[in-house]
Design a protein around this motif. Structure first.
Motif, PDB file in Angstrom:
ATOM      1  N   LYS A  37      57.350  25.975  -3.935  1.00 29.60           N
ATOM      2  CA  LYS A  37      56.165  27.020  -3.316  1.00 29.60           C
ATOM      3  C   LYS A  37      56.241  28.571  -3.120  1.00 29.60           C
ATOM      4  O   LYS A  37      55.247  28.789  -3.697  1.00 29.60           O
ATOM      5  N   ASP A  87      53.728  19.885  -4.771  1.00 28.70           N
ATOM      6  CA  ASP A  87      53.283  19.192  -3.702  1.00 28.70           C
ATOM      7  C   ASP A  87      52.669  18.473  -3.844  1.00 28.70           C
ATOM      8  O   ASP A  87      51.920  18.361  -4.686  1.00 28.70           O
ATOM      9  N   SER A  88      52.682  17.540  -2.412  1.00 27.51           N
ATOM     10  CA  SER A  88      52.033  16.533  -3.005  1.00 27.51           C
ATOM     11  C   SER A  88      50.161  16.800  -3.090  1.00 27.51           C
ATOM     12  O   SER A  88      49.994  15.936  -3.671  1.00 27.51           O
ATOM     13  N   GLU A  89      50.095  17.272  -1.830  1.00 27.94           N
ATOM     14  CA  GLU A  89      48.599  18.181  -1.589  1.00 27.94           C
ATOM     15  C   GLU A  89      47.943  18.338  -2.970  1.00 27.94           C
ATOM     16  O   GLU A  89      46.797  18.076  -3.498  1.00 27.94           O
ATOM     17  N   ASN A 111      53.861  25.821   6.644  1.00 25.84           N
ATOM     18  CA  ASN A 111      53.968  25.662   5.489  1.00 25.84           C
ATOM     19  C   ASN A 111      52.350  25.138   4.453  1.00 25.84           C
ATOM     20  O   ASN A 111      52.200  25.259   4.162  1.00 25.84           O
ATOM     21  N   LYS A 112      52.069  24.870   5.760  1.00 21.28           N
ATOM     22  CA  LYS A 112      49.881  24.573   5.622  1.00 21.28           C
ATOM     23  C   LYS A 112      50.109  25.828   4.877  1.00 21.28           C
ATOM     24  O   LYS A 112      48.524  25.898   3.763  1.00 21.28           O
ATOM     25  N   GLU A 163      50.432  26.325   1.801  1.00 20.61           N
ATOM     26  CA  GLU A 163      49.923  25.873   0.673  1.00 20.61           C
ATOM     27  C   GLU A 163      48.533  26.385   0.322  1.00 20.61           C
ATOM     28  O   GLU A 163      47.598  25.345  -0.598  1.00 20.61           O
TER      29      GLU A 163
HETATM   30 MG    MG Z   1      53.057  19.685   0.270  1.00 20.04          MG
END
Ligand code: MG
Ligand code: NAD
Length: 354
Positions: A112, A131-133, A196-197, A200
């Motif tokens: 990312k 990235d899962s989201e 991390n968020k 993201e």
């Molecule tokens: Mg993620």
């Protein structure tokens, strides 16, 4: 598929999937863990291999071993494979993403940081998020219209249940204990600080071209993303917290393969949602400044990488990570990045500053 970062958490999961579907792996690259790399070479018989450091070269059991960034880029040129899974961690992954884009390859992007620091220079790239989201958002957005806002979920990381006053004295081993996901060390610390968020959010901005994006905490990591529509309805994407699903969505052309067993909602006793506390996670307070000026990504990312590395080497305390990032940002806030070269220049300057 070409796999960069093959010995990491994402790389290992991706190779399990490749074996399952008999997907040809033409190249493997990693920064360390040569023992595991040799096992992967034996199993997948790639044409090309790349390692980070010359000193390890004699240990690699392969005839075609390349070294360093130059080696990674050479492999991208030589391989006729059109899919790169980039699962290198940190700024070190950027040049490979740029090169693969230049060569018109499809990029299954776990790194990312490529988007966080240089999203503006990757416009039009054929990127499928790992990235899962963002994998969840892609699935939700497909063929839907009148979308108003996107949401991604956070677990809250290792210290979600800790009181703020106790964060001062937490140990490295505590920070590395993520409640739901088994990931590399850097992203596990980024989850505990909420960096991390924050990353993201910017990743989503570059992938989906919207600033209408926010995050909240769902401590079980079963809900990954939501899509809110103009009419007041919201759709949500649930799955077990296992990266194989998002990786499979990015590397296979079919979406029909059963990767995970579905959730049993009746057995799920409860789901709770929480606001992200800016007192506990001060880095998340940068969200609006960051969305206003995404080119700050290189500053925030470099500062974060320096501070996380210091914390991993036990040379600073947990709360120093966010303090260092905020200090660097204060110093470099006025910087505007218009050329790709400046991304590399400021990455270096921030590291020197800290
Ligand atoms: Mg993620
Ligand atoms: P990791 O630390 O487990 O693995 C990183 C891999 O990159 C290793 O194989 C390492 O040897 C390799 N590497 C590091 N520096 C390199 C270099 N200079 N050249 C070549 N290889 C190098 O990390 P991870 O958890 O697998 O995460 C990888 C990326 O995926 C990160 O950008 C992370 O943010 C992202 N991501 C991970 C997860 C997860 O569940 N692990 C989820 C979402 C996104």
């Amino acid at each position: 598929m070409i796999v960069f970062g093959s010995t990491g958490s994402i790389g290992v999961n991706a190779l399990k999937l490749a074996a399952l579907k008999k997907l040809r792996v033409s190249a493997l690259a990693c920064g360390g863990n040569i023992k595991l790399l040799n096992e992967q070479i034996e199993r997948f018989k790639p044409e090309f291999v790349c390692i980070k450091e010359q000193k390890d070269r004699h240990l690699v059991k392969h005839k075609n071993v390349f070294v360093g960034q130059e080696g990674l880029e050479k492999i991208l040129e030589l391989s006729d494979d059109t899919l790169l899974l980039n699962a290198i961690v940190g700024f070190a992954g950027l040049k490979s993403t740029l090169k693969a884009h230049k060569l018109h390859k499809k990029i299954a992007l776990a790194n990312k940081e490529s988007l966080v620091v240089a999203g503006e220079f990757l416009k039009g790239a054929n990127i499928i998020p790992v990235d899962s989201e963002h994998s969840a958002l892609s699935a939700l957005i497909q063929a839907r219209q009148n979308i108003k806002k996107l949401y991604i979920c956070a677990s809250g990381g290792a210290f979600f249940k800790f009181k703020i006053k106790n964060l001062k004295s937490v140990k490295l081993s505590d920070a590395l204990k993520h409640p739901n996901w088994s990931m590399g060390a850097k992203i596990t610390i980024d989850s505990a600080t909420m960096a991390n968020k924050l990353f993201e959010i910017i990743e989503a901005y570059h992938l989906f071209a919207t600033k209408e994006i926010d995050a909240f905490i769902e401590p079980k990591s079963l809900l990954h993303a939501l899509c809110e529509f103009q009419n007041g309805a919201t759709s949500a994407y649930f799955s077990k917290p296992d990266m194989k699903l998002a990786i499979a969505e990015a590397i296979f052309d079919t979406h029909e393969l059963e990767i995970l067993p579905p959730l049993d909602f009746v057995k799920l006793s409860s789901l709770k949602f929480h606001k992200i506390s800016l007192k506990k996670y001060p880095l998340f307070a940068l969200k609006n400044i960051f969305l206003e000026k995404p080119s700050l990504g290189v500053i925030i990312n470099a500062a974060n990488e320096v501070m996380v590395e210091r914390f991993l080497k036990q040379k600073c305390e947990f709360l120093d990570i966010s303090k260092g990032v905020l200090r660097a940002l204060e110093h470099f806030e006025g910087v505007t990045i218009t050329e790709l070269e400046e991304v590399f220049e400021y990455d270096r300057k921030v590291r020197e500053y800290l």
